[in-house]
Write an enzyme that holds these catalytic residues in place. Structure first.
Site, short mmCIF file in Angstrom:
data_model
loop_
_atom_site.label_atom_id
_atom_site.label_comp_id
_atom_site.label_asym_id
_atom_site.label_seq_id
_atom_site.Cartn_x
_atom_site.Cartn_y
_atom_site.Cartn_z
N CYS A 2 0.83 -1.19 0.00
CA CYS A 2 0.00 0.00 0.00
C CYS A 2 0.88 1.25 0.00
CB CYS A 2 -0.94 0.12 1.19
SG CYS A 2 -2.01 -1.30 1.42
N ARG A 27 3.10 0.23 -5.23
CA ARG A 27 3.02 -0.42 -3.92
C ARG A 27 1.72 -1.20 -3.73
NH1 ARG A 27 6.74 1.71 -0.49
NH2 ARG A 27 5.60 0.96 1.32
N TRP A 74 -3.12 -2.52 -1.57
CA TRP A 74 -2.86 -3.91 -1.92
C TRP A 74 -3.50 -4.70 -0.78
CZ3 TRP A 74 -0.57 -8.34 -0.03
CH2 TRP A 74 -0.24 -9.33 -0.97
N ASN A 100 -0.72 1.94 5.97
CA ASN A 100 0.06 0.94 5.26
C ASN A 100 0.63 -0.01 6.31
OD1 ASN A 100 3.39 1.06 3.80
ND2 ASN A 100 1.89 -0.55 3.67
N GLY A 101 0.27 -1.29 6.20
CA GLY A 101 0.78 -2.26 7.16
C GLY A 101 -0.29 -3.24 7.55
N GLU A 477 16.50 -15.99 -12.34
CA GLU A 477 15.98 -14.64 -12.49
C GLU A 477 15.19 -14.50 -13.80
OE1 GLU A 477 15.38 -12.27 -10.71
OE2 GLU A 477 15.25 -10.49 -11.94
N LYS A 481 11.32 -13.38 -13.84
CA LYS A 481 10.91 -12.18 -14.58
C LYS A 481 9.76 -12.51 -15.52
CE LYS A 481 12.14 -9.55 -13.31
NZ LYS A 481 12.72 -8.94 -12.19
N GLU A 484 6.45 -13.29 -13.63
CA GLU A 484 5.91 -12.10 -12.97
C GLU A 484 5.07 -11.25 -13.92
OE1 GLU A 484 8.61 -9.89 -9.70
OE2 GLU A 484 9.69 -10.32 -11.53
N HIS A 500 16.14 -35.50 -14.42
CA HIS A 500 15.58 -36.02 -13.17
C HIS A 500 14.14 -35.56 -12.98
CE1 HIS A 500 19.40 -37.70 -11.97
NE2 HIS A 500 19.97 -36.56 -12.32
N LYS A 598 5.40 -4.07 -5.49
CA LYS A 598 6.85 -3.95 -5.54
C LYS A 598 7.50 -4.14 -4.17
CE LYS A 598 10.53 -1.51 -7.63
NZ LYS A 598 10.88 -2.75 -8.33
C1 G6P Z 1 8.89 -8.00 -4.90
C2 G6P Z 1 9.35 -7.34 -6.19
C3 G6P Z 1 10.66 -7.95 -6.65
C4 G6P Z 1 11.70 -7.86 -5.55
C5 G6P Z 1 11.20 -8.49 -4.25
C6 G6P Z 1 12.13 -8.18 -3.10
O1 G6P Z 1 8.54 -9.33 -5.15
O2 G6P Z 1 8.38 -7.48 -7.19
O3 G6P Z 1 11.11 -7.27 -7.80
O4 G6P Z 1 12.86 -8.53 -5.96
O5 G6P Z 1 9.92 -7.95 -3.91
O6 G6P Z 1 12.06 -6.79 -2.85
P1 G6P Z 1 13.24 -5.94 -2.26
O7 G6P Z 1 12.71 -4.56 -2.21
O8 G6P Z 1 13.54 -6.52 -0.92
O9 G6P Z 1 14.40 -6.09 -3.19
#
Ligand code: G6P
Length: 603
Positions: A2, A27, A74, A100-101, A477, A481, A484, A500, A598
């Site tokens: 949020c 957020r 969120w 937020n929280g 990664e 990506k 996501e 395997h 994020k």
């Molecule tokens: C979310 C974001 C990712 C990020 C992860 C960790 O999942 O979408 O892109 O890698 O959080 O976030 P941080 O701020 O700790 O890197």
């Protein structure tokens, strides 16, 4: 997660708040709302859906006022709906709150308030704050906020207004970020700096349980006992341009394209005097017998890459742990352990908890963080800052690349201090790292061919990523990506593991992305490629593979030559662009993928 924002000043608060919410949408984005103070109460507009839906509502019912709060949500407690959106106003219509929280003891508090006759409108934990604040209010908003803070358990960043205090906006935080912006025409609260950059580059970072009392002409800070505090006003180096799309269709593409620059800046930050250089020079690696890297999401993947580099250069064993696991596993660490926390936001709840767990066991904590003033940056024993600037797209790109760069340099410096590499080797490696930005630029120039290939890949139901050694690390990664932002099922496997189990999923029309930058393992990864091709799959080969022969089943995207240790920084550019264009061709909302946010500030 949020995002919250608040404003009190000379200007109309509504456009300021809506504009700020746009910068905070990363957020959370399942609903949004604003509350504006007016003489006899609050004007509140809240709307399920994206911020654009709120904007439409505001266009139909324009609001005006000099003080207000806003929120982009969120959902955690209570589904996304108009009524569950923030701001929440208590049933006496006296106090409005954005939060937020997560309030962990909200059920207990809600039951108590209901017992006293309070009627709740929403299913959220956050409404408890507004109701409780009204319950405690007896003519002093700050006093009510302190009492709320003492009563609730959990995490919060709050913006609070009261109808009886027409010129006062109060903010407090615990375990969630909150900054105070100081401008000529007024003052702001916000979850993150980009929300206020249009108006000011002067900010104060609130610490846990510090209170800010904002009025048009003043900002005062207090501790939880009401004692006044002196806080430093800091000047942020991020600019408005950093927080705008700058002509790109998505922040993600803009952020991918920025990588040569942010890498250069990040590398420079270690080489020239300043915080990063000091930290790396100061850290005495010989004090430690173990390194643990812990993080979440892509930051965890950066840790997996780094393990290969640290182990190769420092000949020291390194553990990489998901922060969400590390925090609960009663880790075997002590004062001889260096725990490295990697986090773009510096606010990820699990990574914060992992840091605190490490500190409680007397380990030394070193964080690699992008957001100055964030919890992890402040609480870790040492902090290195990535110079990525604000990253807005939910899927990280430039912050990830900057994390890699800092981790590479850290491992090189540690290796020298441990006597594992000579100064000549150090210079050779540093030279190679300094060449990465140009190599990345050369890959970005070939964006068209990556785009063309990706545009043919939208129909795949499943895409597998394989690699060996450090290529496996970056395959993780690439896979993350893709899933996501494109919503295509995807998994990453070590090439040797293919037989395997995973190979049973390979059939006609499966795409396998094979990473190959470890020259000594080229034959092995190519034999994996042959195995999947003979079962009907197509292969996208990414790497420095001069011997690769393209066929109708194998497409090769070549990468510049260099040491395998730093090749993830090149592979990842292709992987990011591939994911981006697959998602773009599917017409998806790339910067705000469904269900994600994020900054994951809740467990
Ligand atoms: C979310 C974001 C990712 C990020 C992860 C960790 O999942 O979408 O892109 O890698 O959080 O976030 P941080 O701020 O700790 O890197």
């Amino acid at each position: 997660m949020c995002g919250i924002i608040g404003y009190v000043g000379k200007e109309n608060a509504v456009p300021i708040i809506v504009d700020g919410l746009k910068k905070l949408e990363y957020r959370g984005y399942d609903s949004a709302g604003v509350a504006i103070y007016k003489d006899d109460g609050f004007d509140v507009v809240k709307q399920k859906g994206r911020l654009s839906a709120l904007e439409q509502r505001l266009a139909q019912k324009p609001l005006v006022g000099n003080m207000g709060i806003g929120h982009t949500r969120w959902a955690t407690h209570g589904e996304p709906s108009d009524v569950n959106s923030h701001p929440h106003v208590g049933s006496k219509n006296k106090i409005a709150v954005v939060h937020n929280g997560i309030i962990e003891n909200y059920k207990h508090l809600k039951e108590r308030l209901e017992h006293w006759g309070v009627n709740f409108a929403s299913q959220t934990d956050s409404e408890v704050i507004a109701q409780l604040a009204e319950h405690y209010y007896s003519g002093d908003l700050m006093d009510a906020v302190v009492k709320v803070s003492n009563a609730v358990e959990g995490s919060y960043a709050l913006g609070v207004m009261c109808v009886d205090e027409p010129d006062t906006l109060i903010a407090i935080k615990k375990d969630n970020p909150l900054i105070i912006g100081v401008a000529k025409h007024g003052h702001f609260i916000a979850s993150d700096v980009p929300a206020v950059l249009k108006h000011t580059d002067k900010v104060c970072y609130l610490n846990d349980k510090e209170i800010a009392v904002l009025k048009e002409g003043s900002v005062k800070f207090f501790d939880i006992d009401g004692e006044p505090l002196e806080k430093q006003v800091e000047t942020v180096t991020w600019t408005m341009d950093d927080a705008e799309k700058g002509g790109y269709p998505h922040f993600m593409l803009k952020e991918i394209m920025e990588q040569p620059k942010v890498l250069r800046d990040t590398i420079q930050s270690v080489l020239k005097s300043g915080n990063n250089k000091n930290v790396i020079d100061t850290l005495d690696i010989s004090r430690f017998n173990k390194i643990v890297i812990t993080a979440c999401g892509s930051a965890y993947n950066a840790g997996v890459v780094a393990r290969y580099v640290f182990e190769q250069l420092c000949r020291m064993s390194v553990e990489v742990e998901l922060a969400s696991e590390f925090r609960y596993k009663n880790a075997i660490i002590d004062e001889k352990t260096l725990v490295i926390l990697v986090s773009q936001s510096g606010e990820t709840a699990d990574t914060i908890a992992a840091m605190r767990e490490a500190k409680s066991k007397n380990a030394t904590t070193l964080s690699i963080v992008n957001v100055v003033g964030s919890t992890i940056a402040k609480e870790a024993n040492f902090c290195l800052f990535t110079a990525a600037g604000p990253e807005i797209a939910v899927a990280t790109t430039k912050a990830f690349s900057s994390q890699l760069a800092l981790l590479y340099i850290l491992s090189i410096r540690f290796a020298v201090k441990l006597g594992k590499i000579s100064q000549v080797e150090e210079q050779k490696y540093l030279l190679e790292i300094s060449q990465l930005p140009d190599k990345i630029s050369s890959i970005l120039k070939r964006i068209d061919s990556i785009q063309m290939y990706a545009s043919e890949c939208v129909g795949y139901k499943s895409i597998f990523f394989i690699g060996r050694n450090i290529d496996y690390a970056i395959a993780l990664e690439g896979s993350l990506k893709l899933k996501e932002i494109s919503y295509i099922h995807s998994e990453a496997y070590a090439g040797g593991e293919l037989k395997h189990g995973t190979i049973s999923l390979v059939e006609e029309n499966t795409l396998v992305v094979a990473l190959s930058n470890c020259e000594r393992l080229y034959g092995k990864i190519m034999s994996n490629a042959e195995q999947v091709i003979s079962r009907g799959a197509k292969v996208l080969l990414i790497g420095n593979c001069p011997e690769a022969k393209e066929t109708d089943k194998l497409f090769h995207i070549g990468l510049p030559q260099g040491s395998e240790l730093f090749s993830p920084s090149l592979s990842v550019i292709v992987l990011q662009l591939f994911s981006y264009y697959v998602a773009a061709n599917k017409g998806l909302d790339i910067d705000k993928p469904r269900n994600l946010a994020k900054s994951v500030t809740v467990e």
